[in-house]
Design an enzyme around this catalytic site. Sequence first.
Site, PDB file in Angstrom:
ATOM      1  N   CYS A  93      -3.091 -18.434  29.837  1.00  0.00           N
ATOM      2  CA  CYS A  93      -4.229 -18.529  28.908  1.00  0.00           C
ATOM      3  C   CYS A  93      -5.275 -17.445  29.130  1.00  0.00           C
ATOM      4  O   CYS A  93      -5.789 -16.859  28.167  1.00  0.00           O
ATOM      5  CB  CYS A  93      -4.874 -19.906  28.993  1.00  0.00           C
ATOM      6  SG  CYS A  93      -5.756 -20.266  30.550  1.00  0.00           S
TER       7      CYS A  93
ATOM      8  N   HIS B  16      -8.787 -23.821  31.630  1.00  0.00           N
ATOM      9  CA  HIS B  16      -8.153 -23.235  30.457  1.00  0.00           C
ATOM     10  C   HIS B  16      -9.188 -22.415  29.694  1.00  0.00           C
ATOM     11  O   HIS B  16     -10.329 -22.848  29.530  1.00  0.00           O
ATOM     12  CB  HIS B  16      -7.593 -24.359  29.579  1.00  0.00           C
ATOM     13  CG  HIS B  16      -6.810 -23.892  28.390  1.00  0.00           C
ATOM     14  ND1 HIS B  16      -5.882 -22.882  28.455  1.00  0.00           N
ATOM     15  CD2 HIS B  16      -6.820 -24.304  27.092  1.00  0.00           C
ATOM     16  CE1 HIS B  16      -5.345 -22.705  27.255  1.00  0.00           C
ATOM     17  NE2 HIS B  16      -5.905 -23.544  26.407  1.00  0.00           N
TER      18      HIS B  16
ATOM     19  N   ASP C  92      -6.344 -20.577  19.992  1.00  0.00           N
ATOM     20  CA  ASP C  92      -5.698 -20.687  21.294  1.00  0.00           C
ATOM     21  C   ASP C  92      -4.286 -20.119  21.192  1.00  0.00           C
ATOM     22  O   ASP C  92      -3.363 -20.779  20.704  1.00  0.00           O
ATOM     23  CB  ASP C  92      -5.653 -22.149  21.738  1.00  0.00           C
ATOM     24  CG  ASP C  92      -5.201 -22.315  23.173  1.00  0.00           C
ATOM     25  OD1 ASP C  92      -4.723 -21.323  23.767  1.00  0.00           O
ATOM     26  OD2 ASP C  92      -5.310 -23.432  23.720  1.00  0.00           O
TER      27      ASP C  92
END
Length: 280
Positions: free
Chosen positions: A67, A106, A121
């Site tokens: 991420c 995250h 995302d």
Amino acid sequence: MDVQRYLSRIGFAGPAEAGLDALRSLHTRHLLSVPFENLTVHSGGRVQLHPPLLYDKIVNRRRGGFCYENNGLFSWLLQELGFQVTLLSGQVKSQKTGFYGPPFDHLILMVSLDGQRWLCDVGFGVPGFSAPLSLDTSGPQEQGHRVYRIRPDKEMFFLEWQREENSGADGDWAEIYKFTLEPRRWEDFLEMCQYHQSSPCSIFFCKSLCTVLKPGGRLTYIGRRLIRVVFPTEATELETTTRELKDEEIPGVLAEEFGVVLNSPLIPKDEAITPPPVMY
């Protein structure tokens, strides 16, 4: 950054203007082109959150990342294209413990566009959404066969989804991660980036993995398995096939199926994750 080279890397051919259609296309094209993977950790390297290094890795060397890498670099691209981007901190819910990861677990993005807010995302795995989700509604948001929602609770937002076998008006909602809208900086994620590369409590340390969205499905490598998922349609059900891999097969599979070529030998890993001592 060479913006055109980045756009070519993800196969984006439309007008690169700061509008909603472009944002949706960029988001989906990124997921279809750039794997979510942690193979650097399992081939003798370390991930460094330095934008030029991430650009070289993902664009020039056609790798992927987790991420902090994928969303971090994507935020830079969006800013170069004129989008207003805010880095956010998310906490992923563990399916094993039922608890959340620590803050900065995250990295996700909020894009403000024409008075509306969108959650982006491109750095998540199997439950991830393919196109930006609206932060201005708590109602269901359908994406193909999947349904998501963002449920606000005071200052916290919860990203939830209905699993493929559980969709519909009466289906249960499962939490994916939670987050706030407090703006963050790249530097805020450095400590957790190192944690995920060294802690037995992190999936990224315990398992070598690589996954990418495909038209109509998803392809995932983990440990010594290759898992192919075909998404359901009106006429078919969800289909999952698993192939066991020998160590000597894995480099070829990564190259042929994911376009990933490593500079150093990969050490496949699929160990149990240790529950963290602190539960959130």
